[in-house]
Every structure is written in C-alpha cells, then in structure tokens.
Design a protein around this motif. Structure first.
Motif, PDB file in Angstrom:
ATOM      1  N   VAL A  27      41.055  14.559  41.728  1.00  0.00           N
ATOM      2  CA  VAL A  27      42.018  14.305  42.800  1.00  0.00           C
ATOM      3  C   VAL A  27      42.008  15.536  43.702  1.00  0.00           C
ATOM      4  CG1 VAL A  27      44.453  13.925  43.370  1.00  0.00           C
ATOM      5  CG2 VAL A  27      43.473  12.867  41.340  1.00  0.00           C
ATOM      6  N   VAL A  28      41.975  15.329  45.009  1.00  0.00           N
ATOM      7  CA  VAL A  28      41.995  16.456  45.942  1.00  0.00           C
ATOM      8  C   VAL A  28      43.231  16.369  46.829  1.00  0.00           C
ATOM      9  CG1 VAL A  28      39.496  16.709  45.977  1.00  0.00           C
ATOM     10  CG2 VAL A  28      40.590  15.223  47.653  1.00  0.00           C
ATOM     11  N   LEU A  67      50.885  22.931  38.481  1.00  0.00           N
ATOM     12  CA  LEU A  67      50.122  21.687  38.385  1.00  0.00           C
ATOM     13  C   LEU A  67      49.586  21.456  36.971  1.00  0.00           C
ATOM     14  CD1 LEU A  67      48.079  21.641  41.746  1.00  0.00           C
ATOM     15  CD2 LEU A  67      50.328  20.674  41.259  1.00  0.00           C
ATOM     16  N   SER A  68      49.266  22.532  36.278  1.00  0.00           N
ATOM     17  CA  SER A  68      48.708  22.406  34.928  1.00  0.00           C
ATOM     18  C   SER A  68      49.735  21.860  33.933  1.00  0.00           C
ATOM     19  CB  SER A  68      48.182  23.758  34.442  1.00  0.00           C
ATOM     20  OG  SER A  68      47.147  24.222  35.281  1.00  0.00           O
ATOM     21  N   GLY A 108      42.549  20.526  34.688  1.00  0.00           N
ATOM     22  CA  GLY A 108      42.085  21.732  35.351  1.00  0.00           C
ATOM     23  C   GLY A 108      42.425  21.713  36.825  1.00  0.00           C
ATOM     24  N   VAL A 109      42.546  22.910  37.408  1.00  0.00           N
ATOM     25  CA  VAL A 109      42.892  23.055  38.833  1.00  0.00           C
ATOM     26  C   VAL A 109      41.978  24.119  39.439  1.00  0.00           C
ATOM     27  CG1 VAL A 109      44.698  23.623  40.501  1.00  0.00           C
ATOM     28  CG2 VAL A 109      45.313  22.471  38.347  1.00  0.00           C
ATOM     29  N   ALA A 110      41.438  23.830  40.630  1.00  0.00           N
ATOM     30  CA  ALA A 110      40.571  24.790  41.321  1.00  0.00           C
ATOM     31  C   ALA A 110      40.759  24.634  42.825  1.00  0.00           C
ATOM     32  CB  ALA A 110      39.113  24.569  40.939  1.00  0.00           C
ATOM     33  N   VAL A 132      41.982  18.801  41.484  1.00  0.00           N
ATOM     34  CA  VAL A 132      42.648  18.634  40.190  1.00  0.00           C
ATOM     35  C   VAL A 132      41.848  17.656  39.336  1.00  0.00           C
ATOM     36  CG1 VAL A 132      44.790  18.008  39.030  1.00  0.00           C
ATOM     37  CG2 VAL A 132      44.864  19.002  41.339  1.00  0.00           C
ATOM     38  N   ARG A 133      41.541  18.074  38.103  1.00  0.00           N
ATOM     39  CA  ARG A 133      40.804  17.210  37.176  1.00  0.00           C
ATOM     40  C   ARG A 133      41.804  16.434  36.328  1.00  0.00           C
ATOM     41  NH1 ARG A 133      35.570  17.256  35.281  1.00  0.00           N
ATOM     42  NH2 ARG A 133      35.242  16.157  33.297  1.00  0.00           N
ATOM     43  N   ILE A 134      41.610  15.110  36.278  1.00  0.00           N
ATOM     44  CA  ILE A 134      42.534  14.221  35.559  1.00  0.00           C
ATOM     45  C   ILE A 134      41.827  13.654  34.336  1.00  0.00           C
ATOM     46  CG2 ILE A 134      44.011  12.177  35.761  1.00  0.00           C
ATOM     47  CD1 ILE A 134      44.787  14.494  37.587  1.00  0.00           C
TER      48      ILE A 134
END
Length: 785
Positions: free
Chosen positions: A460-461, A479-480, A487-489, A612-614
């Motif tokens: 998700v961006v 967010l975590s 994960g968040v980057a 964001v990795r879901i």
C-alpha cells in the motif's frame, strides 16, 4: 398537421414494438455520440485556450543518442534560445509541479505549485482578474487562479495577502501578487500557484538538465529561422565539450526543435502515455459508426413497414391526396421519431452524468458546456430522420394505386437486398469492435498478471506531508502498530507510477553511465520484497551509495560491489534482480536503474511517499482506514491518498484503459443496436412469410426445420461479415498495442470468440422472434395475406 398526428399515432400503435425499439436504439446512439465527441473535442482543442496559442512553442531536445529526445534542458541553453531572435517575444523556463500544503486563516490546503524564472507566465498570457504577472519578478510573490482564491478566501480581492507554506508556524510566507482567470481544463499549464525561482539558481550551469522551456513567437512562420539562429548561437557560445557534440550534428533538427503547443498533447516525448491523433480519429469513427448503425436500424424498420402501408397510402391517393403531401408526411413521421429519440437521449445523458459514465471521458459531460456539440447532435437527428424516411416515402407512393389495391407487396427483392446490406454493415461494426476490445483486454490482463520482481499485491502506498516527514521514526512506529502491517519504508517515487523518474548521468569517456535514479530509505528493498543478487542491502549509516539492477551490470560490466560506479562517484554496495520499475511502455528488463540511499540528505528529501507492506489475508479496506487515521495524528484533516498498487497501475495507464473502456462500452452498444435491428427485421420477415411457413408445415416441415431456414440465412451473412471485419479489428488493436514496448501476441481465440459471441446472440434473437410463427396453426397462416 392533424393528418400527420393521426397517421403517426396509428403507425406507432400498429408497430408499437418496432417504434419503441427504434427510439431506444436511436436515443442510445445519440447519447453515445455526444459522450464520445466530448472526449474528441477535449483532445483536439487541447492547449487552444491560451491567447494566440498558435504562437506558443515548446522546446524538445536530444542531448545524446542514449538519452534520446526529451524535454529537460539546462537553463543556459534555454535562455540562449530565448534571446537568439527578435521573433521571440517571451520565454518561459519552468521547473516542475509539486503539491504542497498551505495554511490560510487556520485552514490547510494542498495545492499544486509550478516554479519558473522571472515572469515565466508571460508566455501564456493569462487574463488577470487582480494584480499583474509582473509580480513574479519579485521574490516570494505568487499568482493564484480565481478558483483557488475563492476556495481559500471566498474572494478574488486578495492581492497582498499571505499564504504560508506548510503551516504558519513554519514561517514560510509567500505574498499573493495577482489572481488570474482559470485556464481551461484541457491545458498544458494548469491552474497552479505560480512562484518564481531564485534568479541565481543554475544561472551558468550547462550540466543540470532540469528545466522545461516554452517560447512565444511573433509569427509561426518564423519558427525555422528562430531554430537556425539559436543553433548558430549555440555553436559560438556553448562550452567546448557541448560544441564538439554539436559539430557532429548537421543542423538544429538533430539537436533540438520547437513544437507547436497545440501538438504537445500528442507528443510522446516526455510523456509516453500522451494521447494519439489516430486514437482520436478512431473515436470519431466509432461515434459515427454507432449513429450509422442506429440509423440503419431506423431505415430498415421504415423499409420493412413499407409493404404493410402500401394499401393505406395508396387509398389516400385514390381519395385525392397529392403524392408530394403523402411523401412529406411520411418523411415528417420519420423526423418526429428521430426527434423523440433525441429528447430521450438528453434524458439519458442527464441521468448518467454523475454515474460511472463520466469516468469514460476526461471532459465534463454537462450539457451546458457543450452547446455546439448539442446543436450538432440535434442536426444529426433531423438528418437521420429525413434520410430514413426518404426512400420508403418515394417507394410507397411510386406504384399505380389500382395495382397496389389489388395485390400484395410483402417482400420485394430490391427491398430485401437493401435491408440485408444494411444488416451486414451492422454486423461488420460489431465484429470489428469486439476483436479490437479482445486485443486490448489481453494486453490489460498481461499488464496486471505479469511478474514485477517485487511483492506488488502486498504493498500500500500513500503520500507524506511535510509534518510527517519531520517525524519519520514516529511515523514508522505508529504505522507498525496497525494489525497486518509487516513493514514501512519511504521513497521519493512510487514504483510503476510513471514512465520516467530522475535520469542521472555519471562519469565520462568510456566510463560514462546513464540510469534511472530511485531514492529510497534503508528499509525499502526489504519492504518491497526486492531480492539482492550480489553484495548487501543498505545500512542506516550509508551516506550516498547505489544498489544497481542486473541490467546496469550487464550494460556497464566494470561496475562491481564495494567499488565506485564511476571514478570519483559513490560506491556500489550491491546489485538487485531486474524489476519492472516504470510502465510497459518501456522495456525495463534492459534499462539500467539504481536505488540510492543518502542518510544525511540536506538539500532534498526522499520521503515523499510511504510504502507499507500488508500481510496476506488482511482486510485491505480496514487497513487503508487505519493507515489514514494513524497519519492524521501528524497532519490532522489531510488526505494521505493510501492506495494499493492496482490503483497505481490504473492511474499509470489511465489513457489506455479509458480508451479500452470506451471501445468496450460502444462495442456492447453496437451489438445491442444490431440485435434490435435483427429482432425487428426477423419480426417483419416472419410476418410476411407466414403463408409460406404454413404451406411448408402442411407439406411436413417441422418447427426445427422452419427455424433452421431463418437461421441459415443469417449464418451466411455473419460468416461473410466476419471475414471482412477481422482485418479492421486487428488493425485497431495492433495500433493500440504500438504504445507498449512489451506487449502480448494477438491470439486466434480473440477472433473465434468474437464470431461465436455475435453469432450466438443473433441465432438466439432470430429463433425467439421466429418461434411464434413457426408454431402457429397452418390454417391460420394460410388465411393471412
């Protein structure tokens, strides 16, 4: 008039089903014509809302063969061209468009801003409502459009008032120096906040290819002279290394050219997703084909009704009615039906204006904004009514009354051939459009189902505000905590969202490299699921390092892990697998690209987007809500536009997908209108042939044999139409595919499916309509004349 009303009422009641189908088919066609032509008008008139738009040109330049033609140029080249000839009245050197937050009276607005040098808006000559464009000559002065002034202040009397970039507490005020009338929606330079650059930025920097340039000429006829003068001046003034390259060029056409602003909308340079004139012309053809198909239905109905009205019309001739008045009355009936259909189409347009149909076109579908087009559609409705009624009116009054009153004129060979030819055209259109949409569908499916080299479906961006950017660690922590977030980057861009990103050139001589540059943070590759093939991932302590893709290592074989990419450049810490990072308009598998990480970037920021990795199985809608709510803690009330990668792809291919949906919808409409025509013709034909059917049944024919007799005729027609239509459908689809560097092959099943689909619908329509007469008692059929 009374006779017309009586005849129309009688005819409408007698042929109720046919008349209703006529009106529905025509109404759909008129509404479709209007919708398609709004898009055509939008495209063909793009950039024509500026004053003397024909005098405005954009610079397109080719720095070298590897970069190819592009829009970006150094400021010195842009300024040199702008002063090369007295025929140039004004020049605009613009930067880029960024969305920024602005606080006004305690309210936060997110608005687009364009920057440029000096009074760069002078080229476009907006109509000023307050203030002057000369305000851009002053530092921190801006121009805003009327719509923005009304939204922020509720008034256009705002010259001298302040906007605060970010928040007022950030103390970054800009002064409103003028308010300009909004540009039309279909304009290259939109309704932005216009702000001047620092006049000293890149003043003598010939190496920073970072600006787009526009010029206003006194006369379009002087463009060639301007180009030649500018090239000659460049040969004298440019730095030695640039002059060496220019000396290899024959003339300016190999290095740069000026393209009319009216052509920019169709230029693929700098925008590979740009509209195509061929596509626009195809839309024009489709719009008229839809109308023609409906008009053919109308004509066929009129022709089919003719034998049934022979006695009635010629009885009026015997009683003293003039042939001219009878013909005029029949044409008037036809025009009246067409006008009723036009009125129904207006109701349809009003009903669907705020529905999904608006997404099919870029233009506003409000009727009041397209009055000339509305008038044209009205004129077409009258023309169709006249043409549809012309031949039947002359045919039905061309026989001697005595002959008509004695005999039966159920099916004339000429009339039958004409109706068959018209139906063939309808099937031709249906087959052609279905084949084209099949080709487009396979490419769209190929785009969505291909491997991208990273975990596209898990990402998700969202956008990042300035407040959130200052608290990056807090954002990651917040967010975590959300359930399902793995994960968040952060990154400067969104993968697959555009054709080009930053292009960097490094090194010189035989160690020169050019590549797409993608700034990210140290967690990005892990979050996205991008595999390292050699070396290592980024570390938090890295400050200016590369991770190149394998395509870069193949093209530049000297690059190695823990070595500078070029002499004196940053170190390469690793290589990653080739991923699809732009769009299918590029062949990313062979294009060099690099992820870069700078832990202490003071002059620019890479945290524009949050990725964001879901985890699998997570409720996506709930996650989007939770992410938005969490980010609002950093910037209350701001929309962070969280979206999944499917939405990113939809936006990246919006022009192609819009055209695909347009063709899909109007293909379905063409089929529906064609089937209405087949339904009507079968209804009339089976009515005329009732006696023949009865005799056949007396001699032993079964219901199935009668139905096969009707279907067999249409099957031959369908086969012939398909053979003719297939190459045209292939050509439309092939043209659409040319916009992609990677494309799926055209499969045989597309043609087979189109034939089976139209054939099945036609056979069902013919069978249903013929079933009643095929099962009727033969004694009743034989009594029918």
């Amino acid at each position: 008039m009374n006779t017309l009303a009586r005849n129309f009422s009688h005819t409408f009641r007698r042929f109720l089903t046919a008349s209703v189908l006529n009106i529905i088919g025509l109404a759909i066609a008129f509404a479709s014509f209007f919708v398609i032509m709004t898009q055509v008008d939008y495209d063909l008139n793009f950039n024509k809302g500026y004053k003397d738009y024909q005098n405005i040109y954009r610079l397109e330049i080719k720095a070298n063969d590897e970069w190819g033609w592009q829009l970006w140029t150094p400021r010195p080249i842009a300024e040199l061209i702008g002063t090369a000839s007295p025929h140039i009245q004004a020049s605009a050197i613009t930067g880029w468009v960024n969305d920024n937050d602005y606080e006004v009276n305690g309210n936060l607005f997110n608005e687009p801003m364009m920057t440029g040098f000096g009074n760069f808006i002078k080229v476009f000559q907006p109509e000023m409502v307050a203030g002057s464009t000369d305000a851009l000559e002053k530092k921190d002065n801006v121009l805003i459009p009327v719509s923005m002034a009304m939204r922020m202040f509720g008034s256009t009397d705002v010259v001298g008032k302040m906007l605060f970039r970010g928040k007022q507490s950030d103390n970054k005020p800009v002064t409103i120096g003028g308010v300009y009338k909004d540009f039309p929606e279909n304009s290259q330079i939109g309704n932005y906040i216009f702000m001047p650059f620092d006049p000293d930025i890149d003043k003598n920097n010939w190496g920073n290819w970072n600006y787009t340039c526009y010029y206003r000429l006194n006369n379009p006829a002087n463009v060639s002279e301007v180009e030649k003068l500018a090239f000659q001046k460049l040969m004298k003034i440019a730095p030695e290394e640039l002059q060496e390259g220019l000396q290899e060029e024959k003339d300016n056409a190999d290095f740069f050219h000026l393209i009319p602003l009216s052509e920019v909308h169709f230029s693929k340079i700098g925008n590979k997703s740009a509209s195509s004139r061929t596509t626009v012309y195809l839309l024009i053809c489709v719009s008229f084909l839809i109308v023609i198909v409906a008009a053919i239905n109308f004509t066929n109905f009129s022709l089919a009704e003719t034998p049934m009205r022979l006695k009635s019309i010629n009885t009026q001739k015997v009683l003293g009615a003039k042939t001219s008045s009878l013909r005029g009355g029949l044409i008037a009936e036809s025009v009246l039906i067409s006008l009723i259909a036009f009125a129904v189409s207006l109701v349809l347009l009003l009903a669907v204006r705020n529905s999904g149909i608006q997404d099919l076109v870029t233009a506003d579908l409000s009727l009041g904004k397209h009055l000339p087009l509305l008038a044209a559609t009205f004129g077409i409705s009258i023309l169709i009514g006249v043409l549809a009624g012309l031949y039947p009116s002359f045919y039905v009054t061309s026989f001697p009354p005595a002959l008509v009153l004695k005999g039966s004129f159920g099916l004339s060979p000429k009339g039958r051939k004409l109706r068959t030819a018209l139906v063939c055209f309808q099937f031709f259109v249906a087959f052609m459009l279905i084949i084209a949409i099949g080709i487009m569908y396979t490419q769209s499916r190929y785009i969505r189902t291909s491997e991208y080299g990273y975990d596209k479906d898990a990402i998700v961006v969202g956008d990042v505000t300035q407040d959130a950017r200052k608290q990056k660690d807090a954002v990651v922590s917040e967010l975590s905590r959300i359930s399902g977030v793995e994960g968040v980057a952060f990154s400067q861009f969104v993968l697959n969202s555009q054709d080009t990103y930053m292009s960097w050139g490094r090194g010189e001589g035989d160690k020169n490299i050019n590549f797409a540059c993608f700034p990210v943070d140290e967690h990005y590759l892990d979050v996205m699921g991008i595999r390292i093939t050699d070396g290592r991932n980024f570390k938090p302590s890295d400050n200016g390092v590369y991770i190149f893709n394998e395509a870069a290592r193949k093209k530049y074989p000297w690059m190695a892990v823990d070595m500078p990419a070029t002499p004196g450049d940053w170190n390469v810490v690793g290589f990653c697998e080739n991923i699809r990072f732009s769009t299918f308009r590029n062949n990313d598998i062979v294009e060099p690209m690099a992820f870069i990480y700078v832990s202490n970037a003071k002059n620019w920021s890479y945290e524009n987007r949050v990725n964001v990795r879901i985890s699998a199985g997570t409720d996506k809608v709930a996650v989007i809500r939770s992410l938005q709510k969490a980010m609002e803690k950093f910037t209350p009330g701001h929309d962070f536009n969280f979206r999944f990668m499917d939405q990113v792809l939809d936006n990246a291919y919006r022009n192609e997908l819009r055209f695909t949906r347009q063709i899909l919808l109007f293909s379905l409409l063409a089929i529906v209108i064609s089937m209405i025509g087949v339904f009507g013709l079968t209804m009339f034909e089976s009515e005329y042939r009732r006696k023949e059917i009865g005799i056949r049944k007396i001699f032993g024919s079964t219901t199935g044999e009668i139905l096969r007799m009707f279907n067999k005729r249409y099957l031959y027609i369908l086969i012939g139409c398909f053979i003719v239509a297939a190459p045209f459908g292939w050509w439309i689809g092939q043209h659409w595919l040319e916009g992609f560097a990677e494309r799926t092959p055209i499969r045989a099943w597309i043609f087979l499916t189109s034939f089976l689909l139209v054939t099945a619908i036609t056979m069902i329509t013919v069978t249903v309509q013929s079933w009643k007469n095929a099962n009727e008692n033969p004694a009743n059929s034989i009594k029918t004349e």
